[in-house]
Design a protein around this motif. Sequence first.
Motif, PDB file in Angstrom:
ATOM      1  N   TYR A 139       0.848  -1.186   0.000  1.00  0.00           N
ATOM      2  CA  TYR A 139       0.000   0.000   0.000  1.00  0.00           C
ATOM      3  C   TYR A 139       0.892   1.248   0.000  1.00  0.00           C
ATOM      4  O   TYR A 139       2.073   1.186   0.376  1.00  0.00           O
ATOM      5  CB  TYR A 139      -0.920  -0.011   1.218  1.00  0.00           C
ATOM      6  CG  TYR A 139      -1.969  -1.092   1.158  1.00  0.00           C
ATOM      7  CD1 TYR A 139      -3.205  -0.848   0.548  1.00  0.00           C
ATOM      8  CD2 TYR A 139      -1.722  -2.359   1.680  1.00  0.00           C
ATOM      9  CE1 TYR A 139      -4.167  -1.846   0.463  1.00  0.00           C
ATOM     10  CE2 TYR A 139      -2.677  -3.361   1.601  1.00  0.00           C
ATOM     11  CZ  TYR A 139      -3.895  -3.107   0.989  1.00  0.00           C
ATOM     12  OH  TYR A 139      -4.837  -4.092   0.885  1.00  0.00           O
ATOM     13  N   PRO A 140       0.345   2.399  -0.433  1.00  0.00           N
ATOM     14  CA  PRO A 140       1.165   3.617  -0.506  1.00  0.00           C
ATOM     15  C   PRO A 140       1.920   3.939   0.778  1.00  0.00           C
ATOM     16  O   PRO A 140       3.063   4.406   0.729  1.00  0.00           O
ATOM     17  CB  PRO A 140       0.131   4.699  -0.842  1.00  0.00           C
ATOM     18  CG  PRO A 140      -0.893   3.969  -1.653  1.00  0.00           C
ATOM     19  CD  PRO A 140      -0.995   2.609  -1.023  1.00  0.00           C
ATOM     20  N   SER A 141       1.311   3.685   1.940  1.00  0.00           N
ATOM     21  CA  SER A 141       1.975   3.983   3.208  1.00  0.00           C
ATOM     22  C   SER A 141       3.196   3.106   3.447  1.00  0.00           C
ATOM     23  O   SER A 141       4.042   3.418   4.302  1.00  0.00           O
ATOM     24  CB  SER A 141       0.996   3.818   4.370  1.00  0.00           C
ATOM     25  OG  SER A 141       0.533   2.474   4.438  1.00  0.00           O
ATOM     26  N   GLN A 142       3.307   2.012   2.696  1.00  0.00           N
ATOM     27  CA  GLN A 142       4.436   1.090   2.842  1.00  0.00           C
ATOM     28  C   GLN A 142       5.527   1.358   1.806  1.00  0.00           C
ATOM     29  O   GLN A 142       6.506   0.611   1.739  1.00  0.00           O
ATOM     30  CB  GLN A 142       3.935  -0.354   2.697  1.00  0.00           C
ATOM     31  CG  GLN A 142       2.921  -0.752   3.763  1.00  0.00           C
ATOM     32  CD  GLN A 142       2.306  -2.114   3.483  1.00  0.00           C
ATOM     33  OE1 GLN A 142       1.895  -2.401   2.364  1.00  0.00           O
ATOM     34  NE2 GLN A 142       2.260  -2.965   4.507  1.00  0.00           N
ATOM     35  N   LEU A 143       5.368   2.413   1.005  1.00  0.00           N
ATOM     36  CA  LEU A 143       6.311   2.730  -0.067  1.00  0.00           C
ATOM     37  C   LEU A 143       7.148   3.951   0.297  1.00  0.00           C
ATOM     38  O   LEU A 143       6.707   4.840   1.033  1.00  0.00           O
ATOM     39  CB  LEU A 143       5.563   3.020  -1.376  1.00  0.00           C
ATOM     40  CG  LEU A 143       4.642   1.924  -1.920  1.00  0.00           C
ATOM     41  CD1 LEU A 143       3.904   2.451  -3.142  1.00  0.00           C
ATOM     42  CD2 LEU A 143       5.427   0.668  -2.269  1.00  0.00           C
ATOM     43  N   SER A 144       8.341   4.005  -0.256  1.00  0.00           N
ATOM     44  CA  SER A 144       9.151   5.213  -0.144  1.00  0.00           C
ATOM     45  C   SER A 144       8.559   6.286  -1.056  1.00  0.00           C
ATOM     46  O   SER A 144       7.697   6.010  -1.899  1.00  0.00           O
ATOM     47  CB  SER A 144      10.594   4.925  -0.567  1.00  0.00           C
ATOM     48  OG  SER A 144      10.651   4.651  -1.964  1.00  0.00           O
ATOM     49  N   GLY A 145       9.038   7.527  -0.885  1.00  0.00           N
ATOM     50  CA  GLY A 145       8.544   8.602  -1.737  1.00  0.00           C
ATOM     51  C   GLY A 145       8.783   8.331  -3.212  1.00  0.00           C
ATOM     52  O   GLY A 145       7.915   8.570  -4.059  1.00  0.00           O
ATOM     53  N   GLY A 146       9.967   7.814  -3.531  1.00  0.00           N
ATOM     54  CA  GLY A 146      10.273   7.499  -4.929  1.00  0.00           C
ATOM     55  C   GLY A 146       9.387   6.401  -5.481  1.00  0.00           C
ATOM     56  O   GLY A 146       8.945   6.457  -6.633  1.00  0.00           O
ATOM     57  N   GLN A 147       9.098   5.392  -4.663  1.00  0.00           N
ATOM     58  CA  GLN A 147       8.226   4.298  -5.096  1.00  0.00           C
ATOM     59  C   GLN A 147       6.802   4.791  -5.321  1.00  0.00           C
ATOM     60  O   GLN A 147       6.127   4.384  -6.269  1.00  0.00           O
ATOM     61  CB  GLN A 147       8.253   3.178  -4.062  1.00  0.00           C
ATOM     62  CG  GLN A 147       9.574   2.422  -4.012  1.00  0.00           C
ATOM     63  CD  GLN A 147       9.691   1.526  -2.794  1.00  0.00           C
ATOM     64  OE1 GLN A 147       8.990   1.695  -1.797  1.00  0.00           O
ATOM     65  NE2 GLN A 147      10.609   0.557  -2.855  1.00  0.00           N
ATOM     66  N   GLN A 148       6.343   5.698  -4.461  1.00  0.00           N
ATOM     67  CA  GLN A 148       5.018   6.279  -4.657  1.00  0.00           C
ATOM     68  C   GLN A 148       4.960   7.080  -5.958  1.00  0.00           C
ATOM     69  O   GLN A 148       3.979   7.009  -6.702  1.00  0.00           O
ATOM     70  CB  GLN A 148       4.670   7.182  -3.471  1.00  0.00           C
ATOM     71  CG  GLN A 148       4.432   6.445  -2.173  1.00  0.00           C
ATOM     72  CD  GLN A 148       4.033   7.388  -1.060  1.00  0.00           C
ATOM     73  OE1 GLN A 148       3.142   8.217  -1.221  1.00  0.00           O
ATOM     74  NE2 GLN A 148       4.712   7.292   0.072  1.00  0.00           N
ATOM     75  N   GLN A 149       6.019   7.841  -6.219  1.00  0.00           N
ATOM     76  CA  GLN A 149       6.041   8.655  -7.431  1.00  0.00           C
ATOM     77  C   GLN A 149       6.052   7.783  -8.678  1.00  0.00           C
ATOM     78  O   GLN A 149       5.372   8.077  -9.663  1.00  0.00           O
ATOM     79  CB  GLN A 149       7.263   9.576  -7.413  1.00  0.00           C
ATOM     80  CG  GLN A 149       7.258  10.671  -8.455  1.00  0.00           C
ATOM     81  CD  GLN A 149       6.213  11.728  -8.165  1.00  0.00           C
ATOM     82  OE1 GLN A 149       5.021  11.470  -8.240  1.00  0.00           O
ATOM     83  NE2 GLN A 149       6.660  12.929  -7.827  1.00  0.00           N
ATOM     84  N   ARG A 150       6.807   6.704  -8.642  1.00  0.00           N
ATOM     85  CA  ARG A 150       6.843   5.795  -9.791  1.00  0.00           C
ATOM     86  C   ARG A 150       5.491   5.127 -10.003  1.00  0.00           C
ATOM     87  O   ARG A 150       5.062   4.917 -11.146  1.00  0.00           O
ATOM     88  CB  ARG A 150       7.936   4.751  -9.590  1.00  0.00           C
ATOM     89  CG  ARG A 150       9.333   5.286  -9.870  1.00  0.00           C
ATOM     90  CD  ARG A 150      10.383   4.217  -9.677  1.00  0.00           C
ATOM     91  NE  ARG A 150      10.709   4.036  -8.265  1.00  0.00           N
ATOM     92  CZ  ARG A 150      11.163   2.920  -7.736  1.00  0.00           C
ATOM     93  NH1 ARG A 150      11.309   1.843  -8.486  1.00  0.00           N
ATOM     94  NH2 ARG A 150      11.470   2.855  -6.469  1.00  0.00           N
ATOM     95  N   THR A 151       4.815   4.806  -8.913  1.00  0.00           N
ATOM     96  CA  THR A 151       3.477   4.218  -9.039  1.00  0.00           C
ATOM     97  C   THR A 151       2.512   5.216  -9.663  1.00  0.00           C
ATOM     98  O   THR A 151       1.697   4.867 -10.525  1.00  0.00           O
ATOM     99  CB  THR A 151       2.955   3.779  -7.659  1.00  0.00           C
ATOM    100  OG1 THR A 151       3.868   2.840  -7.078  1.00  0.00           O
ATOM    101  CG2 THR A 151       1.586   3.128  -7.766  1.00  0.00           C
ATOM    102  N   ALA A 152       2.618   6.485  -9.249  1.00  0.00           N
ATOM    103  CA  ALA A 152       1.756   7.528  -9.812  1.00  0.00           C
ATOM    104  C   ALA A 152       2.017   7.712 -11.308  1.00  0.00           C
ATOM    105  O   ALA A 152       1.087   7.885 -12.104  1.00  0.00           O
ATOM    106  CB  ALA A 152       1.966   8.835  -9.065  1.00  0.00           C
ATOM    107  N   LEU A 153       3.285   7.672 -11.701  1.00  0.00           N
ATOM    108  CA  LEU A 153       3.629   7.776 -13.126  1.00  0.00           C
ATOM    109  C   LEU A 153       3.051   6.610 -13.916  1.00  0.00           C
ATOM    110  O   LEU A 153       2.452   6.792 -14.980  1.00  0.00           O
ATOM    111  CB  LEU A 153       5.149   7.818 -13.297  1.00  0.00           C
ATOM    112  CG  LEU A 153       5.845   9.161 -13.128  1.00  0.00           C
ATOM    113  CD1 LEU A 153       7.352   8.961 -13.042  1.00  0.00           C
ATOM    114  CD2 LEU A 153       5.502  10.079 -14.295  1.00  0.00           C
TER     115      LEU A 153
END
Length: 364
Positions: A139-153
């Motif tokens: 889940y997003p809360s379990q991701l680093s900032g970079g991982q969240q950004q890559r998921t958004a992309l």
Amino acid sequence: MTMVLRVQIKKRLKAFRLDMEFEAGRECLGILGPSGCGKSMTLKSVAGIVTPDEGRIAVEGDGERVLFDSRKRVNLRPQKRQAGYVFQQYALFPNMTVEQNIMTGLKGAAGGRMTDRQSQAAVREWMERFRLTGLEGRYPSQLSGGQQQRTALARSLAGRPGILLLDEPFSAMDTFLREGLRMELKTVLKDYAGISVLVTHDRDEAYQLCSRLILMDEGKVLAAGGTREVFENPGTCRAARLTGCKNISRIERLGRRKICALDWGGLKLATACDVDRDVTAVGIRAHDFSPLSDDEASFWKGKDEANLIPVKEPVVSEMPFEWYVTLGCGLWWKTEKTIYAHDPGGIVPPWLRIAPEGILLLRG
């Protein structure tokens, strides 16, 4: 048929009035400017997240699709604008896994007509492309900032939007990961059939990804055109600073192609172009100087285009891969070094030279 996004909007903000007019086509358009200059507000206006006070936003191609028109009271909801928006703050669905977030991007695009197997294969492809394999169930809360950004992309691009709006998409990533994803995004955008607009405060990012560029400050366009052309001829002092030029001096005009740099100890310089009456300053990029020995300098002495600068009272600062040299006259020079070099001995030459073509003619 090639699509074109045409934007003409005005909106009163706290510190200034946003007044933006531009068009974007098949290539990636960059909007470069400092934080708080109105870049994100411009993207949000296109996406329909905020409403301009007045103006018009339309996509032209096979006919015209009006997204916003203050006079005709047209204001399409964000869901109807066919725009994918990658936020600075990611805006992932917190109760969905990485896989589910990307799957939502497929919905409403080709994914709505895919079988479950095809959808899963498409999601896996996007996760692999953006280095998310192995994070499917997080889940997003379990991701680093970079991982969240890559998921958004990945989520935005998976939907194949007609307009892709990128708001500082690499701001949360470390340098190594950011460089790799820039190249990945450049490849993706090359094959992308829609309109893409990237806002950033990072000039390297803008130069690398965008074929056309707008320089923006306090809600207004300072310069616009091909990215290389804007960097080569920013036109104004503010625009030059945004493109990374730190050596800027007021001038006195001495002739058609001759100036005196008032802030660099009265240094006299020849220019490659005519110095028009509205030119009030000059700029020199810190990498554009050529170091010269006494013998090499003697070759240029007496020539109109010499532009020799004696190196006096230099102050040398070490960076990992560059030496920063500040001259007594106030000019700043950067020269490359290796990570293993720590002794500045022999680095500073007796002379620097700037070619007339390296001098930026600037308005106030």
